[in-house]
Structure formats: structure tokens, C-alpha cells
Design a protein around this motif. Structure first.
Motif, PDB file in Angstrom:
ATOM      1  N   SER A 114      73.598  24.074  83.506  1.00 48.72           N
ATOM      2  CA  SER A 114      72.505  23.445  82.820  1.00 48.72           C
ATOM      3  C   SER A 114      72.090  22.186  83.459  1.00 48.72           C
ATOM      4  O   SER A 114      71.056  21.921  83.670  1.00 48.72           O
ATOM      5  CB  SER A 114      73.130  23.577  81.500  1.00 48.72           C
ATOM      6  OG  SER A 114      73.263  24.631  80.940  1.00 48.72           O
ATOM      7  N   GLU A 253      83.341  21.893  75.688  1.00 45.90           N
ATOM      8  CA  GLU A 253      83.314  20.938  74.808  1.00 45.90           C
ATOM      9  C   GLU A 253      82.334  19.828  75.323  1.00 45.90           C
ATOM     10  O   GLU A 253      82.339  18.777  74.781  1.00 45.90           O
ATOM     11  CB  GLU A 253      84.790  20.407  74.740  1.00 45.90           C
ATOM     12  CG  GLU A 253      85.632  21.227  74.219  1.00 45.90           C
ATOM     13  CD  GLU A 253      86.990  20.479  74.108  1.00 45.90           C
ATOM     14  OE1 GLU A 253      87.308  19.362  74.316  1.00 45.90           O
ATOM     15  OE2 GLU A 253      88.037  21.198  73.719  1.00 45.90           O
ATOM     16  N   ARG A 254      81.283  20.293  76.118  1.00 49.50           N
ATOM     17  CA  ARG A 254      80.274  18.959  76.416  1.00 49.50           C
ATOM     18  C   ARG A 254      79.046  19.757  76.686  1.00 49.50           C
ATOM     19  O   ARG A 254      78.024  19.216  76.128  1.00 49.50           O
ATOM     20  CB  ARG A 254      80.665  18.494  77.920  1.00 49.50           C
ATOM     21  CG  ARG A 254      79.778  17.351  78.275  1.00 49.50           C
ATOM     22  CD  ARG A 254      80.429  16.566  79.576  1.00 49.50           C
ATOM     23  NE  ARG A 254      79.123  15.700  80.119  1.00 49.50           N
ATOM     24  CZ  ARG A 254      78.547  15.684  81.054  1.00 49.50           C
ATOM     25  NH1 ARG A 254      78.502  16.878  81.568  1.00 49.50           N
ATOM     26  NH2 ARG A 254      77.576  14.953  81.213  1.00 49.50           N
ATOM     27  N   THR A 255      78.903  20.899  77.092  1.00 54.24           N
ATOM     28  CA  THR A 255      77.693  21.507  77.396  1.00 54.24           C
ATOM     29  C   THR A 255      77.043  22.201  75.893  1.00 54.24           C
ATOM     30  O   THR A 255      77.896  22.637  75.566  1.00 54.24           O
ATOM     31  CB  THR A 255      77.404  22.647  78.277  1.00 54.24           C
ATOM     32  OG1 THR A 255      78.203  22.209  79.574  1.00 54.24           O
ATOM     33  CG2 THR A 255      75.993  23.142  78.605  1.00 54.24           C
ATOM     34  N   LYS A 256      75.903  21.792  75.696  1.00 52.32           N
ATOM     35  CA  LYS A 256      75.309  22.028  74.324  1.00 52.32           C
ATOM     36  C   LYS A 256      74.795  23.531  74.430  1.00 52.32           C
ATOM     37  O   LYS A 256      74.406  24.090  75.599  1.00 52.32           O
ATOM     38  CB  LYS A 256      74.351  21.243  73.885  1.00 52.32           C
ATOM     39  CG  LYS A 256      74.946  19.926  73.367  1.00 52.32           C
ATOM     40  CD  LYS A 256      73.607  18.855  73.289  1.00 52.32           C
ATOM     41  CE  LYS A 256      74.325  17.617  72.651  1.00 52.32           C
ATOM     42  NZ  LYS A 256      75.092  16.692  73.816  1.00 52.32           N
ATOM     43  N   ARG A 257      74.897  24.283  73.210  1.00 50.60           N
ATOM     44  CA  ARG A 257      74.500  25.610  73.200  1.00 50.60           C
ATOM     45  C   ARG A 257      73.093  25.817  73.712  1.00 50.60           C
ATOM     46  O   ARG A 257      72.699  26.701  74.363  1.00 50.60           O
ATOM     47  CB  ARG A 257      74.670  26.353  71.783  1.00 50.60           C
ATOM     48  CG  ARG A 257      74.291  27.767  71.738  1.00 50.60           C
ATOM     49  CD  ARG A 257      74.531  28.207  70.475  1.00 50.60           C
ATOM     50  NE  ARG A 257      74.035  29.782  70.074  1.00 50.60           N
ATOM     51  CZ  ARG A 257      74.192  30.660  68.916  1.00 50.60           C
ATOM     52  NH1 ARG A 257      75.339  30.023  68.281  1.00 50.60           N
ATOM     53  NH2 ARG A 257      73.898  31.640  69.141  1.00 50.60           N
ATOM     54  N   GLY A 258      72.153  24.835  73.123  1.00 48.45           N
ATOM     55  CA  GLY A 258      70.759  24.891  73.363  1.00 48.45           C
ATOM     56  C   GLY A 258      70.475  24.694  74.753  1.00 48.45           C
ATOM     57  O   GLY A 258      69.306  25.198  75.343  1.00 48.45           O
ATOM     58  N   GLU A 259      71.215  23.977  75.566  1.00 46.82           N
ATOM     59  CA  GLU A 259      71.332  23.677  76.883  1.00 46.82           C
ATOM     60  C   GLU A 259      71.697  25.154  77.543  1.00 46.82           C
ATOM     61  O   GLU A 259      70.467  25.274  78.597  1.00 46.82           O
ATOM     62  CB  GLU A 259      71.920  22.754  77.523  1.00 46.82           C
ATOM     63  CG  GLU A 259      71.685  21.610  76.777  1.00 46.82           C
ATOM     64  CD  GLU A 259      72.671  20.178  77.334  1.00 46.82           C
ATOM     65  OE1 GLU A 259      72.255  18.900  77.695  1.00 46.82           O
ATOM     66  OE2 GLU A 259      73.809  20.392  77.599  1.00 46.82           O
TER      67      GLU A 259
END
Length: 293
Positions: A114, A253-259
Motif C-alpha cells: 500500500s 499492526e501498521r497498515t490500515k484496512r482502508g489502505e
């Protein structure tokens, strides 16, 4: 009323300025037309003798760039990469079967994410090495990311011509651009575009067309693309219809679901997308690969 008067004055001043430019253009002599004897300046093709190909990359250089020391130790990370490479090869072989239809070229595998710093270059290097080491295939790892800290930077290949030069027609034979490694079944194609003109080549070169030509030229090889992040440039979206499969790296634990969802929408043209969770923290020894040899 005041606004209209002010706008009218601006329009009149602009018109007067344009009339002055027209009179200056008519009075100025025209530049001489380019003749056949003196053609307009343009980029000349690179000569194979114009640069010295580097020697094969040593294991120390590859490991400094993040490659696992394959064969020395079978730890959890190495075992997990072996699982991933098996899955990638199964998909590659399934698509390559006679009569099997594919949206892209089966020997093209794109690695993306992402956003930056999720570990896609680390995954690309080690997945390519795993396929070359255990899969019995010739692998070409292509740096398709033009950022300054790309895979080429970590491998000390920033001064070598590569993908962009081939795409721009400066080097019609990509074989001359491929850098061998001490792992005989693994080769590297740098991003290229040496010098300050890299930005210009990046804007001019069609990455999808270039990669497609490359895949057809090296049809017997597995071509791994270290592509830019999906939310940074349009390149992954342009490459999605061309490649046979995508390995999409997600940082735990860093990449957001929306991304992730937005990125997957951009590369949905590729029907086979594998999500790979990277940088996960394990708190127990009862996990895969905990048994050491």
C-alpha cells in the motif's frame, strides 16, 4: 460593479500583452529548420561499450541488502519464504498449462504494497532468491521502483543502466543490462536512468509496455517485479493487467484496512493476488519453523 471593472481591466491588459507578443514574433527572425545534415538533438542509444557491466554480485552484497543466508540456517523466516515460493510457482505452473487462459503473462510476478517501508523490497529479494535456490528456475529480479532508496540503491547498482534505459530505447538489448549474481540462477535488472535525467525517463517510459516486452524477451525466466507502492504511483495499477500474479505485502499492526482495500481496488485487474503479512511479532515458540536444524 467594482468586480466587473477590475476584471475588465485585467482582460484588457492581458489582450494588450498578447498583441505585443504577436508583433514581437512577427518581427523576430524564424529559427532555421532542422536539415538532414543537422538533425534535431535527441537521446542517442547507449553503446554496450559505453559502460562496463559489473561483476556478479557477491553473496555479501545480497545479504547486506536483506537477503536471507540461504543454506546456512533453516529458521522460521526462511521456511515461510519457502512456503510462499511454492505457492507462487504452483500458480505460475497452473496458468502456464496448455489451454489455460490468463489475464496477464504467467512468468510475471509483481510485488507491491500500500505504502512505502512495508518491506516489499525485502520480500521481492528473498522470494526471488527462494525461487532461484529451491524452485529450480532462472529468476530475473527487476527493480521497477524509481525512488532513490530502491533495491538498486541497496545493491549498489544506481550507476548502472537498466529498465528505464531499455524502455526509452536507449539500450535495445536488455541482455546487456542484466547483472548476474553468485547465485547462478538469480539475476538483477536495475532501475537504470543513470544521472539527473531519471525523472524525465520515468515520466516518458510506459512501464507496462516495457515490462511486457521484457517478459516476452525472457519468456523462459520467472520475472519478479519490485514495483512501487500502490498509493504512491499509478505504476502498480498499470502493471496489474500485464502480470500473471501479485504478491501484496501488508505490514502487521501498521497498515490500515482502508489502505489495503483502496490498493486492492487499484490492482483488481490481476485475478490472482496473494496477501503476505510482514513484520509480525510472535510471542510464542510454538509456531511454524520453531524447530531448528
Amino acid at each position: 460593479m467594482t468586480v466587473q471593472t477590475k476584471t475588465s481591466h485585467l482582460i484588457e491588459r492581458a489582450a494588450k500583452h498578447l498583441r505585443g507578443l504577436e508583433e514581437l514574433t512577427r518581427s523576430a527572425p524564424l529559427p532555421p529548420a532542422p536539415s538532414e545534415e543537422a538533425p534535431a538533438a535527441r537521446s542517442a542509444p547507449l553503446s554496450p561499450a559505453a559502460f562496463v557491466p559489473p561483476p556478479p554480485l557477491e553473496f555479501a552484497v545480497l545479504e547486506q541488502a536483506g537477503m536471507i543466508p540461504w543454506g546456512r540456517k533453516r529458521d522460521r523466516v526462511a521456511e515461510e519464504f519457502r512456503l510462499v515460493q511454492s505457492q507462487v510457482l504452483r500458480q505460475l505452473d497452473a496458468v502456464a498449462k496448455p489451454g489455460q487462459q490468463s489475464a496477464g503473462l504467467s512468468n510475471l510476478v509483481m510485488i507491491t504494497s500500500s505504502r512505502p517501508n512495508e518491506g516489499k523490497s525485502f520480500v521481492a529479494l528473498n522470494l526471488a532468491a527462494a525461487i532461484a535456490h529451491f524452485g529450480g528456475r532462472q529468476v530475473l529480479l527487476v527493480d521497477a521502483d524509481a525512488k532513490h532508496t530502491s533495491l538498486s540503491h541497496h545493491l549498489n547498482l544506481t550507476e548502472q543502466p537498466g529498465l528505464l534505459d531499455f524502455g526509452a530505447g536507449l539500450m535495445p538489448r536488455p541482455e546487456a543490462l542484466v547483472v548476474p549474481t553468485r547465485l547462478e540462477t538469480l539475476s538483477i535488472l536495475p532501475i537504470g536512468g543513470v544521472g539527473p535525467g531519471r525523472g524525465d525517463l520515468t515520466a516518458k517510459v510506459s512501464i507496462a509496455t516495457t515490462v511486457e516486452r521484457l517478459a516476452r524477451r525472457f519468456s523462459s525466466m520467472v520475472i519478479m517485479l519490485d514495483a512501487p507502492p500502490c498509493l504512491s504511483t499509478s505504476d502498480p495499477s498499470a502493471l496489474a493487467p500485464v502480470v500473471g500474479q501479485i504478491v501484496f505485502v501488508v505490514e502487521a499492526e501498521r497498515t490500515k484496512r482502508g489502505e489495503v482495500e483502496s490498493s486492492l481496488d487499484l490492482i483488481a485487474a490481476c485475478p490472482t493476488i496473494t496477501l503476505l503479512l510482514n513484520k509480525s511479532q510472535l510471542t510464542t515458540k510454538s509456531t511454524f519453523g520453531a524447530y531448528y536444524y
